[in-house]
Design an enzyme around this catalytic site. Structure first.
Site, PDB file in Angstrom:
ATOM      1  N   SER A 101       0.979  -0.975  -0.257  1.00  0.00           N
ATOM      2  CA  SER A 101      -0.491   0.155   0.030  1.00  0.00           C
ATOM      3  C   SER A 101       0.792   1.556  -0.225  1.00  0.00           C
ATOM      4  CB  SER A 101      -0.745   0.194   1.360  1.00  0.00           C
ATOM      5  OG  SER A 101      -1.890  -0.789   0.233  1.00  0.00           O
ATOM      6  N   LYS A 104       0.129   3.998  -2.664  1.00  0.00           N
ATOM      7  CA  LYS A 104      -1.072   4.928  -2.368  1.00  0.00           C
ATOM      8  C   LYS A 104      -0.083   5.900  -3.096  1.00  0.00           C
ATOM      9  CE  LYS A 104      -4.454   2.077  -0.407  1.00  0.00           C
ATOM     10  NZ  LYS A 104      -3.813   0.613  -0.544  1.00  0.00           N
ATOM     11  N   SER A 159      -5.876   2.373   4.638  1.00  0.00           N
ATOM     12  CA  SER A 159      -5.419   2.351   3.589  1.00  0.00           C
ATOM     13  C   SER A 159      -6.415   0.861   2.617  1.00  0.00           C
ATOM     14  CB  SER A 159      -4.302   1.113   3.737  1.00  0.00           C
ATOM     15  OG  SER A 159      -3.265   0.807   2.966  1.00  0.00           O
TER      16      SER A 159
END
Length: 328
Positions: A101, A104, A159
């Site tokens: 993640s 991101k 997340s």
């Protein structure tokens, strides 16, 4: 140096020819050759040497009396000054690894500027139907109306891959967003990153590096919205009838699960998948100095080792001010 605009140059015979011509033509033109004199030696093109950051192993230039670099188990890591971009130390900085993640960060750099935070959107079921199995979720529901700011808090704190899918839809669609992210990475000089799934979900061929993630983190801190979201500890998220509290999953920021919060931590983004292991890009500020660190996939110490190794690297980075020369 992490500039956000650096480039890795692949040297070919042709590019060497061009480089040699540009560098050597003035010197050749200034020297006359008289008949009968021995021919002057031909020009020697110098081949650019690879940056220390492209070498394997730990790279650091310690001055006499400097503190020793911590012995951490991550497959790749980097410590840099977020203001100057100077890399203080790194290990396998350009090693291509699954980012989880932390991808991101690039997603937000790409999509966030084009979506007004106050805009409202009612979620369509089609925006959620391809969320990966086992994904982290913030709880976005079809038919509900959300502000874009709510969705970004869902991305940075929880997340939430569900929030990423909705925002990607608003940004032009899943594949279009992936292409835009790839272009954004290239524009920042982050050449190790290959985007397949914008939310960081495990996908064949999806990689980034400690260097690239530090570039994304540093660039993100220059965007006030990004900086605000990534440093938020807790927030209210719209629910079915009433909002509920969400909390940032970055334990260095929250101090949850027995992980002591790091003084001066700004945040940025953590991640985990079974393929990537634990990953983290974080920044902290002490005495007017801001450092950014990346830690990718520690091999020892369990699930929270990524935070403790980041802590050690941040401590070293602040303690080494004036005691090391940059390695990139």
């Amino acid at each position: 140096m992490i500039t956000g605009f650096s480039r890795r140059v692949a040297v070919t015979a042709c590019s060497l020819c061009v480089a040699g011509t540009l560098a050597l033509a003035p010197a050749a033109a200034s020297t006359a050759h008289r008949a009968g004199d021995p021919a002057p030696p031909g020009p020697r093109a110098s081949v650019p040497q690879p940056s220390l950051l492209h070498r394997s192993g730990t790279q650091v230039k310690l001055r006499r009396g400097a503190p020793e670099v911590p012995d951490v188990s991550a497959l790749s890591w980097l410590v840099a000054d977020a203001d100057s971009g100077e890399v203080l130390a790194a290990a396998d900085a350009h090693r291509e690894l699954p980012p989880a993640s932390t991808m991101k960060t690039l997603f937000a750099l790409t999509v966030l500027p084009g979506l007004p935070s106050g805009m409202r959107h009612t979620v369509d079921y089609r925006e959620l139907e391809d969320v990966g199995e086992g994904s982290s979720l913030v709880g976005v529901e079809e038919g509900h109306s959300y502000q874009v700011a709510d969705l970004w808090r869902g991305v940075f704190l929880s997340s939430g891959n569900d929030a990423v899918h909705v925002l990607a839809s608003l940004g032009g669609g899943w594949q279009t967003t992936a292409r835009k992210m790839q272009a954004k990475a290239r524009s920042l000089g982050a050449l190790d990153t290959h985007v397949v799934s914008p939310d960081g979900y495990d996908a064949d061929g999806q990689v980034s590096s400690a260097y690239d993630l530090a570039v994304f983190g540093r660039a993100g801190l220059r965007n006030p919205d990004f900086a605000r979201y990534c440093s938020t500890v807790r927030a209210q998220f719209p629910g079915d009838g009433w909002p509920y509290q969400i909390e940032n999953t970055n334990r260095l920021l929250t101090g949850e699960d027995g992980v002591a919060p790091y003084p001066g931590l700004i945040g940025i983004k953590n991640g985990y998948t079974s393929n990537a292991g634990n990953t983290l890009v974080a920044a902290a500020r002490h005495d007017g100095r801001t450092l950014v660190v990346t830690v990718m996939n520690p091999q020892e110490g369990g699930g929270f080792a990524v935070y403790e190794e980041a802590r050690q690297l941040l401590d070293w980075g602040f303690a080494s001010a004036g005691w090391v020369d940059p390695v990139g």
